[in-house]
Design a protein around this motif. Structure first.
Motif, PDB file in Angstrom:
ATOM      1  N   HIS A 186       0.827  -1.168  -0.052  1.00  0.00           N
ATOM      2  CA  HIS A 186       0.123  -0.004   0.084  1.00  0.00           C
ATOM      3  C   HIS A 186       0.940   1.396   0.091  1.00  0.00           C
ATOM      4  CE1 HIS A 186      -3.381   2.593   1.860  1.00  0.00           C
ATOM      5  NE2 HIS A 186      -3.659   2.279   0.808  1.00  0.00           N
ATOM      6  N   LEU A 187       1.766   1.152   0.835  1.00  0.00           N
ATOM      7  CA  LEU A 187       2.909   2.418   0.814  1.00  0.00           C
ATOM      8  C   LEU A 187       3.404   2.407  -0.550  1.00  0.00           C
ATOM      9  CD1 LEU A 187       4.660   4.601   2.152  1.00  0.00           C
ATOM     10  CD2 LEU A 187       6.285   2.603   2.832  1.00  0.00           C
ATOM     11  N   LYS A 188       3.808   1.348  -1.400  1.00  0.00           N
ATOM     12  CA  LYS A 188       4.369   1.667  -2.591  1.00  0.00           C
ATOM     13  C   LYS A 188       3.377   2.428  -3.607  1.00  0.00           C
ATOM     14  CE  LYS A 188       7.697  -2.383  -2.448  1.00  0.00           C
ATOM     15  NZ  LYS A 188       7.923  -3.656  -2.865  1.00  0.00           N
ATOM     16  N   GLU A 189       2.178   1.784  -3.499  1.00  0.00           N
ATOM     17  CA  GLU A 189       1.150   2.306  -4.337  1.00  0.00           C
ATOM     18  C   GLU A 189       1.071   3.902  -3.891  1.00  0.00           C
ATOM     19  OE1 GLU A 189      -3.478   1.699  -4.003  1.00  0.00           O
ATOM     20  OE2 GLU A 189      -2.341  -0.214  -4.136  1.00  0.00           O
ATOM     21  N   LEU A 190       0.838   4.324  -2.714  1.00  0.00           N
ATOM     22  CA  LEU A 190       0.681   5.589  -2.347  1.00  0.00           C
ATOM     23  C   LEU A 190       1.824   6.647  -2.512  1.00  0.00           C
ATOM     24  CD1 LEU A 190      -1.180   5.208   0.999  1.00  0.00           C
ATOM     25  CD2 LEU A 190      -2.333   5.741  -1.198  1.00  0.00           C
ATOM     26  N   ALA A 191       3.026   5.997  -2.567  1.00  0.00           N
ATOM     27  CA  ALA A 191       4.165   6.959  -2.710  1.00  0.00           C
ATOM     28  C   ALA A 191       4.816   6.956  -4.085  1.00  0.00           C
ATOM     29  CB  ALA A 191       5.351   6.249  -1.930  1.00  0.00           C
ATOM     30  N   ASN A 192       3.962   6.337  -5.147  1.00  0.00           N
ATOM     31  CA  ASN A 192       4.459   6.276  -6.634  1.00  0.00           C
ATOM     32  C   ASN A 192       3.392   7.093  -7.514  1.00  0.00           C
ATOM     33  OD1 ASN A 192       3.814   4.957  -9.437  1.00  0.00           O
ATOM     34  ND2 ASN A 192       6.088   4.490  -8.929  1.00  0.00           N
ATOM     35  N   ASN A 193       4.104   7.986  -8.226  1.00  0.00           N
ATOM     36  CA  ASN A 193       3.539   8.886  -9.117  1.00  0.00           C
ATOM     37  C   ASN A 193       4.161   9.041 -10.453  1.00  0.00           C
ATOM     38  OD1 ASN A 193       4.919  11.524  -9.057  1.00  0.00           O
ATOM     39  ND2 ASN A 193       4.352  11.391  -7.019  1.00  0.00           N
TER      40      ASN A 193
END
Length: 84
Positions: free
Chosen positions: A8-15
């Motif tokens: 979830h962190l990876k998903e939220l911290a990727n843009n």
């Protein structure tokens, strides 16, 4: 938004722009916040992190996250949040 786990962190911290995203660790029952700016690079499975308290910078592979940061501990204690 509460960070549920490492994925979830990876998903939220990727843009797409490569910008750092704003997060915080809630300390002392929510009385104190420790600001973090985090970017996850999916291509290299690595993180970039700025600790706002002292503007220190860290760069590390995903596999090192538990060794070089307290983020996994914060996640396990339901204390890591993404600013919305």
């Amino acid at each position: 938004m509460l960070v549920k786990n490492l994925e979830h962190l990876k998903e939220l911290a990727n843009n797409e722009k490569g910008d750092l995203e704003d997060f915080y660790v809630s300390l002392a029952g929510g009385i104190v916040k420790s600001g973090k700016r985090i970017f996850y690079d999916k291509e290299f499975d690595s993180f970039s992190l700025v600790n706002e308290v002292d503007d220190s910078f860290q760069s590390f592979d995903s596999s090192e996250i538990g060794e070089v940061t307290n983020l996994l501990e914060a996640i396990s204690k339901n204390a890591l949040f993404k600013d919305l």
